[in-house]
Write a protein that holds these residues in place. Structure first.
Motif, short mmCIF file in Angstrom:
data_model
loop_
_atom_site.label_atom_id
_atom_site.label_comp_id
_atom_site.label_asym_id
_atom_site.label_seq_id
_atom_site.Cartn_x
_atom_site.Cartn_y
_atom_site.Cartn_z
N UNK A 261 0.80 -1.24 0.00
CA UNK A 261 0.00 0.00 0.00
C UNK A 261 0.82 1.28 0.00
N UNK A 262 2.07 1.20 0.43
CA UNK A 262 2.91 2.39 0.46
C UNK A 262 3.82 2.54 -0.73
N UNK A 263 3.72 1.64 -1.71
CA UNK A 263 4.59 1.71 -2.88
C UNK A 263 4.19 2.90 -3.77
N UNK A 264 5.13 3.41 -4.57
CA UNK A 264 4.80 4.54 -5.44
C UNK A 264 3.62 4.29 -6.36
N UNK A 265 3.55 3.10 -6.95
CA UNK A 265 2.44 2.80 -7.86
C UNK A 265 1.12 2.73 -7.11
N UNK A 266 1.12 2.17 -5.92
CA UNK A 266 -0.10 2.09 -5.12
C UNK A 266 -0.60 3.48 -4.75
N UNK A 267 0.30 4.35 -4.36
CA UNK A 267 -0.08 5.72 -4.03
C UNK A 267 -0.63 6.46 -5.25
N UNK A 268 -0.06 6.15 -6.42
CA UNK A 268 -0.53 6.78 -7.66
C UNK A 268 -1.94 6.32 -8.00
N UNK A 269 -2.25 5.03 -7.78
CA UNK A 269 -3.61 4.54 -8.01
C UNK A 269 -4.59 5.22 -7.07
N UNK A 270 -4.18 5.39 -5.83
CA UNK A 270 -5.03 6.09 -4.87
C UNK A 270 -5.31 7.53 -5.32
N UNK A 271 -4.30 8.17 -5.91
CA UNK A 271 -4.49 9.53 -6.43
C UNK A 271 -5.45 9.53 -7.62
N UNK A 272 -5.37 8.49 -8.45
CA UNK A 272 -6.32 8.36 -9.56
C UNK A 272 -7.75 8.29 -9.04
N UNK A 273 -7.94 7.48 -8.00
CA UNK A 273 -9.27 7.34 -7.42
C UNK A 273 -9.75 8.68 -6.86
N UNK A 274 -8.86 9.41 -6.20
CA UNK A 274 -9.22 10.73 -5.68
C UNK A 274 -9.67 11.66 -6.80
N UNK A 275 -8.94 11.61 -7.91
CA UNK A 275 -9.25 12.50 -9.03
C UNK A 275 -10.58 12.11 -9.68
N UNK A 276 -10.81 10.81 -9.82
CA UNK A 276 -12.09 10.34 -10.38
C UNK A 276 -13.23 10.74 -9.47
N UNK A 277 -13.05 10.58 -8.17
CA UNK A 277 -14.07 10.97 -7.21
C UNK A 277 -14.40 12.46 -7.35
N UNK A 278 -13.37 13.27 -7.53
CA UNK A 278 -13.57 14.72 -7.57
C UNK A 278 -14.13 15.21 -8.91
N UNK A 279 -13.72 14.55 -10.02
CA UNK A 279 -14.08 15.08 -11.34
C UNK A 279 -15.24 14.36 -12.01
#
Length: 282
Positions: A261-279
């Motif tokens: 969960x703390x890997x760079x790719x995992x954090x990037x996926x979490x950011x994608x989800x945040x962006x989808x949620x917002x937009x």
């Protein structure tokens, strides 16, 4: 990438499956989002599964529908061994309720059987069955991710046409970008898509995705125009960095968000989800 049309891109089909999107999710409850790609092997299914887990953490009820009819591999990515698949629903051997199962990560999945030649071409029967399944499921979820096949075949384009929004997954490799351009061109001209979103997987450096999106947009501005007279708009949704943890998770058949969960790719996926949620979901 120069602003010259990619002449080696596949020709665009003109079948009915590539016409304007039905976008079932816009009127039936769930937001239906297609995750697709021009080329196979770019991590589309990996992103679909982990994005579903990330969106579930937002408190959303999420379904991933394996729309890669005939060459499905979502079950492999999630280490699932389903007794009932979409094939059983289509043939009447099982109900839709029996086929929808819970995946690791707390989201639901509807898996398609693999190696079924009868689903390699779009027949009216397959088309109607698929629409009926999606119309039945969308009121039950907040988000439905369609994990489509790669390319611009009839089956892929039909699956994408059912979504209100489209995420194109590509890697920085020239072959992936050429095929991504071909898919975007078809979706813009045949399905009348005014905008699409790009996710760049296996990005080597921060900022690669934005640069690639800008380069593709320049080519689209010059060579692809929709019926409205405006070029299709390609929106950069985010990057997934090249990360050894991804390969390890795939080999273990484990969600990256759970295994690292703390890997760079995992954090990037979490950011994608945040962006989808917002937009897309607000």
């Amino acid at each position: 990438m120069k602003a010259t049309e990619m002449s080696d891109a596949p020709s665009t089909p003109t079948t009915q499956s590539a016409q304007e999107p039905l976008a079932l999710g816009t009127a039936a409850g769930a937001h239906v989002i297609a995750v697709t790609s021009g080329k196979g092997g770019v991590g589309k299914t990996f992103i679909s599964a982990n994005l579903a887990a990330a969106l579930t953490r937002h408190g959303l009820k999420v379904l991933v529908l394996d729309a890669d009819l005939g060459l499905a591999n979502l079950d492999v990515v999630l280490n699932l061994h389903p007794k009932i698949t979409l094939h059983d629903v289509f043939t009447g051997r099982a109900s839709l309720e029996e086929a929808v199962i819970e995946a690791p990560g707390g989201f639901s999945v509807l898996l398609a059987g693999s190696g079924m030649v009868e689903y390699s071409r779009l027949t009216p029967e397959v088309r109607n069955q698929f629409i009926n399944v999606l119309q039945t499921l969308t009121p039950r979820f907040d988000v439905v991710l369609l994990d489509t096949g790669a390319g611009i075949s009839d089956v892929v384009l039909f699956s994408v046409s059912l979504a209100a929004e489209v995420l194109i997954v590509a890697t920085p490799e020239p072959t992936s970008l050429t095929d991504a351009y071909a898919a975007i061109k078809v979706l813009a001209t045949q399905q009348k898509r005014q905008h699409l979103r790009l996710v760049v997987n296996q990005a080597a450096r921060a900022g690669d995705g934005r640069a690639i999106t800008s380069q593709l947009q320049q080519v689209l501005n010059r060579f692809v125009t929709t019926d409205s007279g405006r070029p299709v708009r390609l929106l950069h949704l985010g990057d997934i960095p090249a990360d050894n943890a991804v390969r390890e998770a795939v080999m273990r058949r484990q969600l990256l968000l759970q295994g690292a969960p703390g890997s760079p790719a995992s954090l990037a996926v979490a950011q994608l989800a945040n962006k989808i949620q917002a937009t897309l979901l607000s």
